[in-house]
Write a protein that holds these residues in place. Structure first.
Motif, PDB file in Angstrom:
ATOM      1  N   CYS A 215       0.845  -1.210   0.000  1.00 34.82           N
ATOM      2  CA  CYS A 215       0.000   0.000   0.000  1.00 34.82           C
ATOM      3  C   CYS A 215       0.872   1.248   0.000  1.00 34.82           C
ATOM      4  O   CYS A 215       0.615   2.206  -0.746  1.00 34.82           O
ATOM      5  CB  CYS A 215      -0.917   0.002   1.226  1.00 34.82           C
ATOM      6  N   VAL A 216       1.887   1.243   0.849  1.00 36.01           N
ATOM      7  CA  VAL A 216       2.821   2.367   0.931  1.00 36.01           C
ATOM      8  C   VAL A 216       3.447   2.652  -0.428  1.00 36.01           C
ATOM      9  O   VAL A 216       3.569   3.803  -0.864  1.00 36.01           O
ATOM     10  CB  VAL A 216       3.909   2.077   1.990  1.00 36.01           C
ATOM     11  N   LYS A 217       3.861   1.588  -1.119  1.00 39.25           N
ATOM     12  CA  LYS A 217       4.519   1.759  -2.419  1.00 39.25           C
ATOM     13  C   LYS A 217       3.589   2.439  -3.426  1.00 39.25           C
ATOM     14  O   LYS A 217       4.021   3.300  -4.207  1.00 39.25           O
ATOM     15  CB  LYS A 217       4.985   0.404  -2.952  1.00 39.25           C
ATOM     16  N   HIS A 218       2.331   2.058  -3.409  1.00 39.56           N
ATOM     17  CA  HIS A 218       1.371   2.694  -4.317  1.00 39.56           C
ATOM     18  C   HIS A 218       1.113   4.154  -3.929  1.00 39.56           C
ATOM     19  O   HIS A 218       1.000   5.028  -4.800  1.00 39.56           O
ATOM     20  CB  HIS A 218       0.058   1.914  -4.312  1.00 39.56           C
ATOM     21  N   ILE A 219       1.029   4.420  -2.633  1.00 39.67           N
ATOM     22  CA  ILE A 219       0.829   5.800  -2.167  1.00 39.67           C
ATOM     23  C   ILE A 219       1.981   6.679  -2.651  1.00 39.67           C
ATOM     24  O   ILE A 219       1.781   7.785  -3.169  1.00 39.67           O
ATOM     25  CB  ILE A 219       0.720   5.843  -0.631  1.00 39.67           C
ATOM     26  N   ALA A 220       3.211   6.177  -2.481  1.00 41.55           N
ATOM     27  CA  ALA A 220       4.391   6.930  -2.905  1.00 41.55           C
ATOM     28  C   ALA A 220       4.387   7.146  -4.416  1.00 41.55           C
ATOM     29  O   ALA A 220       4.692   8.243  -4.907  1.00 41.55           O
ATOM     30  CB  ALA A 220       5.656   6.203  -2.473  1.00 41.55           C
ATOM     31  N   ASN A 221       4.070   6.102  -5.159  1.00 40.26           N
ATOM     32  CA  ASN A 221       4.077   6.190  -6.624  1.00 40.26           C
ATOM     33  C   ASN A 221       3.061   7.219  -7.110  1.00 40.26           C
ATOM     34  O   ASN A 221       3.332   8.006  -8.024  1.00 40.26           O
ATOM     35  CB  ASN A 221       3.782   4.816  -7.222  1.00 40.26           C
ATOM     36  N   GLU A 222       1.877   7.226  -6.487  1.00 40.04           N
ATOM     37  CA  GLU A 222       0.862   8.222  -6.842  1.00 40.04           C
ATOM     38  C   GLU A 222       1.369   9.629  -6.542  1.00 40.04           C
ATOM     39  O   GLU A 222       1.179  10.562  -7.347  1.00 40.04           O
ATOM     40  CB  GLU A 222      -0.423   7.950  -6.059  1.00 40.04           C
ATOM     41  N   CYS A 223       2.011   9.795  -5.400  1.00 43.83           N
ATOM     42  CA  CYS A 223       2.539  11.109  -5.010  1.00 43.83           C
ATOM     43  C   CYS A 223       3.585  11.593  -6.013  1.00 43.83           C
ATOM     44  O   CYS A 223       3.584  12.760  -6.425  1.00 43.83           O
ATOM     45  CB  CYS A 223       3.136  11.010  -3.608  1.00 43.83           C
ATOM     46  N   GLY A 247       9.610   5.583  -7.492  1.00 46.85           N
ATOM     47  CA  GLY A 247       8.647   5.417  -8.572  1.00 46.85           C
ATOM     48  C   GLY A 247       8.786   4.056  -9.248  1.00 46.85           C
ATOM     49  O   GLY A 247       9.863   3.452  -9.257  1.00 46.85           O
ATOM     50  N   PHE A 248       7.688   3.545  -9.792  1.00 49.39           N
ATOM     51  CA  PHE A 248       7.744   2.253 -10.496  1.00 49.39           C
ATOM     52  C   PHE A 248       6.638   2.191 -11.545  1.00 49.39           C
ATOM     53  O   PHE A 248       5.618   2.873 -11.461  1.00 49.39           O
ATOM     54  CB  PHE A 248       7.604   1.082  -9.516  1.00 49.39           C
ATOM     55  N   LYS A 249       6.866   1.294 -12.536  1.00 44.66           N
ATOM     56  CA  LYS A 249       5.857   1.024 -13.564  1.00 44.66           C
ATOM     57  C   LYS A 249       5.515  -0.461 -13.648  1.00 44.66           C
ATOM     58  O   LYS A 249       4.463  -0.825 -14.149  1.00 44.66           O
ATOM     59  CB  LYS A 249       6.349   1.530 -14.927  1.00 44.66           C
ATOM     60  N   THR A 250       6.444  -1.315 -13.168  1.00 47.98           N
ATOM     61  CA  THR A 250       6.232  -2.758 -13.251  1.00 47.98           C
ATOM     62  C   THR A 250       6.259  -3.380 -11.857  1.00 47.98           C
ATOM     63  O   THR A 250       6.748  -2.780 -10.896  1.00 47.98           O
ATOM     64  CB  THR A 250       7.325  -3.421 -14.099  1.00 47.98           C
TER      65      THR A 250
END
Length: 339
Positions: A215-223, A247-250
């Motif tokens: 969840c944290v990783k997605h929150i950061a990526n959105e930010c 950031g990530f895409k995969t």
């Protein structure tokens, strides 16, 4: 130079105590009468990863007199309207209001006290308020920083003076790109503070759960995606260029981020988000100024923020009695598919 801390809660007590310990006089201003009484009678006590006590001169806002040169402002943003109007008569033309608040608080403060008085100061450490006059430092002393910048831009003589004061506590970096470091701090807060509040747990509990860390990783990526769309150049914090590193895409890229999270947030494992502390006291949180601001910027720039939105929904649900602050709330999250 007359100094004050306005908002002597978890961060305020510790910041003021370090400044006093460093040999400068500073007033602790707080609306909590019991807190003011304890500070005056027993001093400011800091426990946790350090342990010390210093004498304190504390007062309620109605007891303020004269003009302050520098006010370190640590009031919850939900109380800005009242607190800043109480402070305004005690500011001179050259006074500085140094905001240590979360989110991006400078514009709202500038509307009331004037842009020329506003200095931003993102905080790179955490604390828990234990009771009147007592605060626990939950970050490692060698992993603490302040960042400092003029709201109107540039590097000024007063920034250098404020830096000297704050370095009585920890290293302080003057930033020309205040919005860049602010957005990095939004990422820091929206990730672990957001999840700590939603799940009723410490930062360490989030780190130790694969599901919570996802969840944290997605929150950061959105930010990061929102900041990029808004034209914000995120600045490094404590040596980590989070805007580039997280950031990530995969799915493979996402899974590779664990060591970065453990290195960056591991020293703050004991920290319990101030928003969770508010929830435990039955108070409203600053969720709109943290995860909520990511959602607001996302809508403005056409970037989806589903996981930040879920954090906002859960925390507001806890505020309203729909949910409890418990780790089982992790089951409420639905994450976007990443291949």
């Amino acid at each position: 130079m007359r100094l004050a801390i306005m908002g002597a809660g978890s961060l305020g007590i510790i910041t003021g105590a370090y400044i006093k310990k460093g040999g400068l006089d500073i007033d602790f201003i707080d609306v909590n009468v019991e807190n003011v009484k304890a500070l005056n009678e027993k001093g400011a006590t800091v426990t946790g990863t350090v342990d010390f006590n210093v004498p304190a001169n504390a007062l309620t806002p109605d007891e303020m007199e004269g003009i302050y040169d520098v006010v370190f402002y640590v009031v919850k943003q939900t109380y800005n309207e009242v607190a800043l109007k109480q402070l305004l008569p005690h500011l001179g033309p050259d006074s500085a209001v140094v905001t240590l608040q979360n989110g991006v608080p400078e514009p709202a403060i500038a509307e009331i006290v004037g842009a020329e008085r506003v200095v931003g100061c993102p905080v790179g450490w955490g604390a828990t308020w234990l009771g009147p006059g007592v605060s626990e430092l939950t970050s490692s002393p060698d992993k603490m920083t302040f960042d400092l910048g003029e709201y109107t831009g540039g590097v000024t003589e007063r920034l250098e003076k404020i830096k000297e004061i704050l370095e009585l506590m920890c290293p302080t970096i003057i930033e020309e790109n205040l919005m860049g470091i602010r957005w990095t701090k939004v990422l820091v807060n929206s990730t672990f503070s957001g999840m700590s509040a939603a799940l009723g747990c410490t930062f360490g509990d989030v780190l130790d759960s694969k599901e919570a860390l996802d969840c944290v990783k997605h929150i950061a990526n959105e930010c990061i995606n929102v900041g990029r769309a808004a034209g914000i150049k995120m600045e490094p914090m404590q040596g980590y260029d989070l805007g580039t590193m997280l950031g990530f895409k995969t799915k493979e890229e996402m899974d590779s981020k664990d060591p970065i999270y453990n290195a960056m947030w591991g020293p703050h494992r004991k920290l319990k988000a101030s928003m969770l502390q508010d929830l435990e006291k039955g108070l409203k949180t600053e969720i709109d100024a943290i995860n909520g601001i990511v959602c607001d910027f996302g809508k403005k720039h056409g970037i989806p923020t589903p996981v930040n939105s879920q954090v906002v929904e859960i925390v507001k649900g806890i505020e309203n009695g729909k949910y409890k602050p418990e780790f089982n709330n992790l089951e409420l999250f639905q994450l976007p598919e990443v291949k």
